[in-house]
Design an enzyme around this catalytic site. Sequence first.
Site: not given
Ligand code: NAP
Length: 348
Positions: A201, A110, A13-14, A326, A16, A175, A179, A149, A241
């Site tokens: 970061e 990682r 759902t997030g 990113n 990524v 960035q 992200g 990223c 980014h």
């Molecule tokens: P996000 O939008 O906050 O999404 C987080 C996801 O994790 C959602 O699906 C959320 O579910 C789930 N989650 C949160 N708490 C949880 C729990 N207690 N149990 C199970 N699921 C849980 O974050 P994001 O930006 O997508 O990032 C996700 C990961 O990728 C992170 O580790 C981040 O560091 C990494 N990342 C992100 C990017 C980027 O550009 N955004 C780039 C590289 C790496 P709900 O929706 O149900 O809360």
Amino acid sequence: MSSEIDVGILGATGTVGQAFVAALENHPWFRVTWIAASERSAEKRYADAACWQLSREIPQEIGDMLVNRCVPADSPSLIFSGLDSAVAGEVEAAFAVSGRTVVSNARNYRMEPDVPLLIPEINPDHLGLLQQQSETRQWPGQIVTNPNCSTIVMTLALAPLCQFGLREVMVTTLQAVSGAGYPGVSSLDILGNILPHIPGEESKMESETQKVLGTLVDGDVRPHKVVVSAQTTRVPVINGHTALISVKFDDEPTHEELVNAFRTYRGRPQLEKLPTAPDHPVVYLDDPDRPQPKYDVDREGGMSVTVGRLRECPVLDYKFIALGHNTVRGAAGAAILNAELMKIDGLL
Ligand code: NAP
């Protein structure tokens, strides 16, 4: 199609997770059959649980799927993870213990010495660490990771330059807000503003780069000698980014040699024609006002890093600007490319 591999997405759902859903629509090898997220989303229709952020529609079959809890149960054997790092460590290990291959975006594993930190153009041989992982952890499954990223964007721009004896890097990033995930930083904090601190970061860029560019010797990655000094900032850009990079070399490459190195850079994904691989992992533009997120972030489906403004640096040797998407090259696309490489190497 029977030749397709069923895959699941943790954190679907997030930000990524949504990039995974989009990138896997019509994928020739992988088919999403299972999605999971937090308690907040569990047992809801995906379309109701996810605050969909992309301009394209949610694929119909995914929109109607029910979101699972993050437990292995009836999940498929290949799992992509876009989980929040607060929970990724425990959850991803549980999936590996239950025999799943986890291809993760989260930071938790990682820098573990037995976990590949993969950019398939740069270090495909680091998949050799999986042998050691299997011996030391005794997991029936496995975990493979991609870098942070901003590290991916910078390291793809640096990799073509390693042949000149890359020694020092000074980098400042600009960035995008995506992200930070969703809802991420508040609009009052970021609009008309720059945030000068992204927790964790800078150290990730400094250490992950050395591991990615490192050499696999006798089952261990020997970190690359390059020393990286990073300053990271958050700017009011939605996707992309940008990294302002100065470099120092042991050798004395010419401007032409460096541009040629960017333009001719290819890796195994290109040679093997992996489905998600861009034809050009690095694109060098001569225009003095590029790269720009607005025009360059989606190049080759968001999988290319665009470089420009190479010029001499009065402190180090040269400086230039690199830009990458990113959530695509820096996250979901990176993980999918990792899984494609694992498939052709017989590791799935
Ligand atoms: P996000 O939008 O906050 O999404 C987080 C996801 O994790 C959602 O699906 C959320 O579910 C789930 N989650 C949160 N708490 C949880 C729990 N207690 N149990 C199970 N699921 C849980 O974050 P994001 O930006 O997508 O990032 C996700 C990961 O990728 C992170 O580790 C981040 O560091 C990494 N990342 C992100 C990017 C980027 O550009 N955004 C780039 C590289 C790496 P709900 O929706 O149900 O809360």
